[in-house]
Design a protein around this motif. Sequence first.
Motif, PDB file in Angstrom:
ATOM      1  N   SER A  46       0.856  -1.139   0.090  1.00  0.00           N
ATOM      2  CA  SER A  46       0.039   0.146   0.026  1.00  0.00           C
ATOM      3  C   SER A  46       0.789   1.124   0.154  1.00  0.00           C
ATOM      4  CB  SER A  46      -1.020   0.007   1.048  1.00  0.00           C
ATOM      5  OG  SER A  46      -0.165  -0.176   2.444  1.00  0.00           O
ATOM      6  N   ASN A  47       2.116   1.198   0.090  1.00  0.00           N
ATOM      7  CA  ASN A  47       3.204   2.285   0.141  1.00  0.00           C
ATOM      8  C   ASN A  47       3.424   2.586  -1.212  1.00  0.00           C
ATOM      9  OD1 ASN A  47       4.456  -0.166   0.016  1.00  0.00           O
ATOM     10  ND2 ASN A  47       6.320   0.900   0.524  1.00  0.00           N
ATOM     11  N   VAL A  48       2.806   1.946  -2.391  1.00  0.00           N
ATOM     12  CA  VAL A  48       3.292   2.349  -3.529  1.00  0.00           C
ATOM     13  C   VAL A  48       2.173   2.989  -4.336  1.00  0.00           C
ATOM     14  CG1 VAL A  48       4.932   0.518  -3.989  1.00  0.00           C
ATOM     15  CG2 VAL A  48       2.725   0.162  -4.692  1.00  0.00           C
ATOM     16  N   GLU A  49       2.272   4.083  -5.226  1.00  0.00           N
ATOM     17  CA  GLU A  49       1.062   4.533  -6.412  1.00  0.00           C
ATOM     18  C   GLU A  49       1.519   4.189  -7.544  1.00  0.00           C
ATOM     19  OE1 GLU A  49       0.144   8.834  -7.888  1.00  0.00           O
ATOM     20  OE2 GLU A  49       1.928   8.570  -6.748  1.00  0.00           O
ATOM     21  N   ILE A  50       0.505   3.563  -8.084  1.00  0.00           N
ATOM     22  CA  ILE A  50       0.719   2.779  -9.538  1.00  0.00           C
ATOM     23  C   ILE A  50       0.583   4.092 -10.343  1.00  0.00           C
ATOM     24  CG2 ILE A  50      -0.189   1.190 -11.280  1.00  0.00           C
ATOM     25  CD1 ILE A  50       0.961  -0.138  -8.649  1.00  0.00           C
ATOM     26  N   VAL A  51       1.840   4.331 -11.255  1.00  0.00           N
ATOM     27  CA  VAL A  51       1.794   5.423 -12.228  1.00  0.00           C
ATOM     28  C   VAL A  51       1.552   5.006 -13.714  1.00  0.00           C
ATOM     29  CG1 VAL A  51       2.945   6.915 -10.811  1.00  0.00           C
ATOM     30  CG2 VAL A  51       4.442   5.264 -12.354  1.00  0.00           C
ATOM     31  N   ASP A  52       1.618   3.858 -14.094  1.00  0.00           N
ATOM     32  CA  ASP A  52       1.199   3.266 -15.412  1.00  0.00           C
ATOM     33  C   ASP A  52       1.131   1.693 -15.301  1.00  0.00           C
ATOM     34  OD1 ASP A  52       0.738   3.524 -18.038  1.00  0.00           O
ATOM     35  OD2 ASP A  52       2.980   3.818 -18.584  1.00  0.00           O
ATOM     36  N   THR A  53       0.334   1.258 -16.320  1.00  0.00           N
ATOM     37  CA  THR A  53       0.291  -0.313 -16.490  1.00  0.00           C
ATOM     38  C   THR A  53       0.233  -0.610 -17.927  1.00  0.00           C
ATOM     39  OG1 THR A  53      -1.268   0.066 -14.538  1.00  0.00           O
ATOM     40  CG2 THR A  53      -1.470  -1.965 -15.778  1.00  0.00           C
ATOM     41  N   VAL A  54       0.845  -1.562 -18.108  1.00  0.00           N
ATOM     42  CA  VAL A  54       0.962  -2.070 -19.440  1.00  0.00           C
ATOM     43  C   VAL A  54       0.716  -3.671 -19.518  1.00  0.00           C
ATOM     44  CG1 VAL A  54       2.596  -2.528 -21.447  1.00  0.00           C
ATOM     45  CG2 VAL A  54       3.017  -0.533 -20.183  1.00  0.00           C
ATOM     46  N   VAL A  55      -0.001  -4.014 -20.079  1.00  0.00           N
ATOM     47  CA  VAL A  55      -0.741  -5.233 -20.280  1.00  0.00           C
ATOM     48  C   VAL A  55      -0.237  -5.823 -21.871  1.00  0.00           C
ATOM     49  CG1 VAL A  55      -2.875  -6.684 -20.802  1.00  0.00           C
ATOM     50  CG2 VAL A  55      -2.602  -4.902 -18.904  1.00  0.00           C
ATOM     51  N   THR A  56       0.307  -6.947 -21.867  1.00  0.00           N
ATOM     52  CA  THR A  56       0.951  -7.364 -23.041  1.00  0.00           C
ATOM     53  C   THR A  56       0.614  -8.810 -23.417  1.00  0.00           C
ATOM     54  OG1 THR A  56       3.001  -6.133 -22.606  1.00  0.00           O
ATOM     55  CG2 THR A  56       3.120  -7.903 -24.289  1.00  0.00           C
ATOM     56  N   GLN A  57       0.056  -9.198 -24.427  1.00  0.00           N
ATOM     57  CA  GLN A  57      -0.216 -10.625 -24.870  1.00  0.00           C
ATOM     58  C   GLN A  57       0.541 -11.019 -25.816  1.00  0.00           C
ATOM     59  OE1 GLN A  57      -2.014 -11.634 -27.994  1.00  0.00           O
ATOM     60  NE2 GLN A  57      -1.845 -13.801 -27.240  1.00  0.00           N
ATOM     61  N   SER A  58       1.330 -12.267 -25.743  1.00  0.00           N
ATOM     62  CA  SER A  58       2.047 -12.997 -26.460  1.00  0.00           C
ATOM     63  C   SER A  58       1.720 -14.285 -26.959  1.00  0.00           C
ATOM     64  CB  SER A  58       3.499 -12.815 -26.281  1.00  0.00           C
ATOM     65  OG  SER A  58       3.842 -13.298 -25.243  1.00  0.00           O
ATOM     66  N   SER A  59       2.067 -14.821 -28.054  1.00  0.00           N
ATOM     67  CA  SER A  59       1.592 -16.262 -28.215  1.00  0.00           C
ATOM     68  C   SER A  59       2.239 -16.686 -29.504  1.00  0.00           C
ATOM     69  CB  SER A  59       0.139 -16.454 -28.571  1.00  0.00           C
ATOM     70  OG  SER A  59      -0.415 -15.590 -29.674  1.00  0.00           O
ATOM     71  N   ASP A  60       2.358 -18.129 -29.299  1.00  0.00           N
ATOM     72  CA  ASP A  60       3.044 -18.855 -30.388  1.00  0.00           C
ATOM     73  C   ASP A  60       1.790 -20.184 -30.736  1.00  0.00           C
ATOM     74  OD1 ASP A  60       3.427 -20.888 -28.547  1.00  0.00           O
ATOM     75  OD2 ASP A  60       5.478 -20.674 -28.334  1.00  0.00           O
ATOM     76  N   LYS A  61       2.111 -20.970 -31.547  1.00  0.00           N
ATOM     77  CA  LYS A  61       1.290 -22.147 -31.528  1.00  0.00           C
ATOM     78  C   LYS A  61       0.699 -22.900 -30.632  1.00  0.00           C
ATOM     79  CE  LYS A  61       2.907 -23.109 -36.459  1.00  0.00           C
ATOM     80  NZ  LYS A  61       3.505 -24.039 -37.301  1.00  0.00           N
ATOM     81  N   ALA A  62       1.584 -23.295 -29.448  1.00  0.00           N
ATOM     82  CA  ALA A  62       1.195 -23.677 -28.301  1.00  0.00           C
ATOM     83  C   ALA A  62       0.697 -22.980 -27.164  1.00  0.00           C
ATOM     84  CB  ALA A  62       2.350 -24.547 -27.953  1.00  0.00           C
ATOM     85  N   PHE A  63       1.208 -21.949 -26.832  1.00  0.00           N
ATOM     86  CA  PHE A  63       1.141 -20.997 -25.550  1.00  0.00           C
ATOM     87  C   PHE A  63       0.768 -19.527 -26.045  1.00  0.00           C
ATOM     88  CE2 PHE A  63       4.160 -24.400 -24.681  1.00  0.00           C
ATOM     89  CZ  PHE A  63       3.645 -25.044 -23.713  1.00  0.00           C
ATOM     90  N   HIS A  64       0.099 -19.194 -24.808  1.00  0.00           N
ATOM     91  CA  HIS A  64      -0.534 -17.772 -24.836  1.00  0.00           C
ATOM     92  C   HIS A  64       0.200 -17.161 -23.546  1.00  0.00           C
ATOM     93  CE1 HIS A  64      -3.011 -18.752 -28.440  1.00  0.00           C
ATOM     94  NE2 HIS A  64      -3.409 -19.664 -27.652  1.00  0.00           N
ATOM     95  N   CYS A  65       0.625 -16.104 -23.644  1.00  0.00           N
ATOM     96  CA  CYS A  65       1.127 -15.702 -22.560  1.00  0.00           C
ATOM     97  C   CYS A  65       0.623 -13.943 -22.172  1.00  0.00           C
ATOM     98  CB  CYS A  65       2.760 -15.324 -22.614  1.00  0.00           C
ATOM     99  SG  CYS A  65       3.537 -14.585 -20.961  1.00  0.00           S
ATOM    100  N   ILE A  66       0.168 -13.891 -20.953  1.00  0.00           N
ATOM    101  CA  ILE A  66      -0.293 -12.652 -20.768  1.00  0.00           C
ATOM    102  C   ILE A  66       0.732 -11.882 -19.418  1.00  0.00           C
ATOM    103  CG2 ILE A  66      -2.296 -11.104 -19.738  1.00  0.00           C
ATOM    104  CD1 ILE A  66      -3.011 -12.477 -22.267  1.00  0.00           C
ATOM    105  N   ILE A  68       1.251  -8.212 -16.847  1.00  0.00           N
ATOM    106  CA  ILE A  68       0.836  -7.047 -16.697  1.00  0.00           C
ATOM    107  C   ILE A  68       1.953  -6.655 -15.888  1.00  0.00           C
ATOM    108  CG2 ILE A  68      -0.807  -5.961 -14.948  1.00  0.00           C
ATOM    109  CD1 ILE A  68      -2.693  -8.439 -15.403  1.00  0.00           C
ATOM    110  N   THR A  69       2.364  -5.612 -16.313  1.00  0.00           N
ATOM    111  CA  THR A  69       3.474  -4.571 -15.685  1.00  0.00           C
ATOM    112  C   THR A  69       3.041  -3.377 -15.109  1.00  0.00           C
ATOM    113  OG1 THR A  69       4.839  -5.656 -17.404  1.00  0.00           O
ATOM    114  CG2 THR A  69       5.817  -3.767 -16.243  1.00  0.00           C
ATOM    115  N   LEU A  70       3.440  -3.325 -13.871  1.00  0.00           N
ATOM    116  CA  LEU A  70       3.076  -1.904 -13.148  1.00  0.00           C
ATOM    117  C   LEU A  70       4.375  -1.002 -12.861  1.00  0.00           C
ATOM    118  CD1 LEU A  70       0.783  -3.905 -10.422  1.00  0.00           C
ATOM    119  CD2 LEU A  70      -0.069  -2.864 -12.343  1.00  0.00           C
ATOM    120  N   PHE A  71       4.234  -0.182 -13.136  1.00  0.00           N
ATOM    121  CA  PHE A  71       5.183   1.202 -13.079  1.00  0.00           C
ATOM    122  C   PHE A  71       4.786   1.816 -11.699  1.00  0.00           C
ATOM    123  CE2 PHE A  71       5.442   0.028 -17.417  1.00  0.00           C
ATOM    124  CZ  PHE A  71       6.895  -0.067 -17.646  1.00  0.00           C
TER     125      PHE A  71
END
Length: 75
Positions: A46-66, A68-71
């Motif tokens: 609770s001592n942090v303030e989120i100043v930006d968020t990036v959501v990234t999706q990547s995939s290949d034939k077998a896997f899908h990765c999500i 979430i990056t918080l700055f």
Amino acid sequence: MGISGYGSVRTAADIHFDGVKTFSATLAPRRSELGEKVTEWMAENSNVEIVDTVVTQSSDKAFHCISITLFFRMT
């Protein structure tokens, strides 16, 4: 300055942050729990303030990765 129809454009120099936390998952059950993991981390830090968020999706034939990056800034 904005790009027509796409909101504003920011660079890393525009965002002042102290740290980065990334959450990621490739398996479907873990992907469905990702939001809860982020919420849990935020409650525990609770001592942090989120100043930006990036959501990234990547995939290949077998896997899908999500990812979430918080700055964040220490308060």
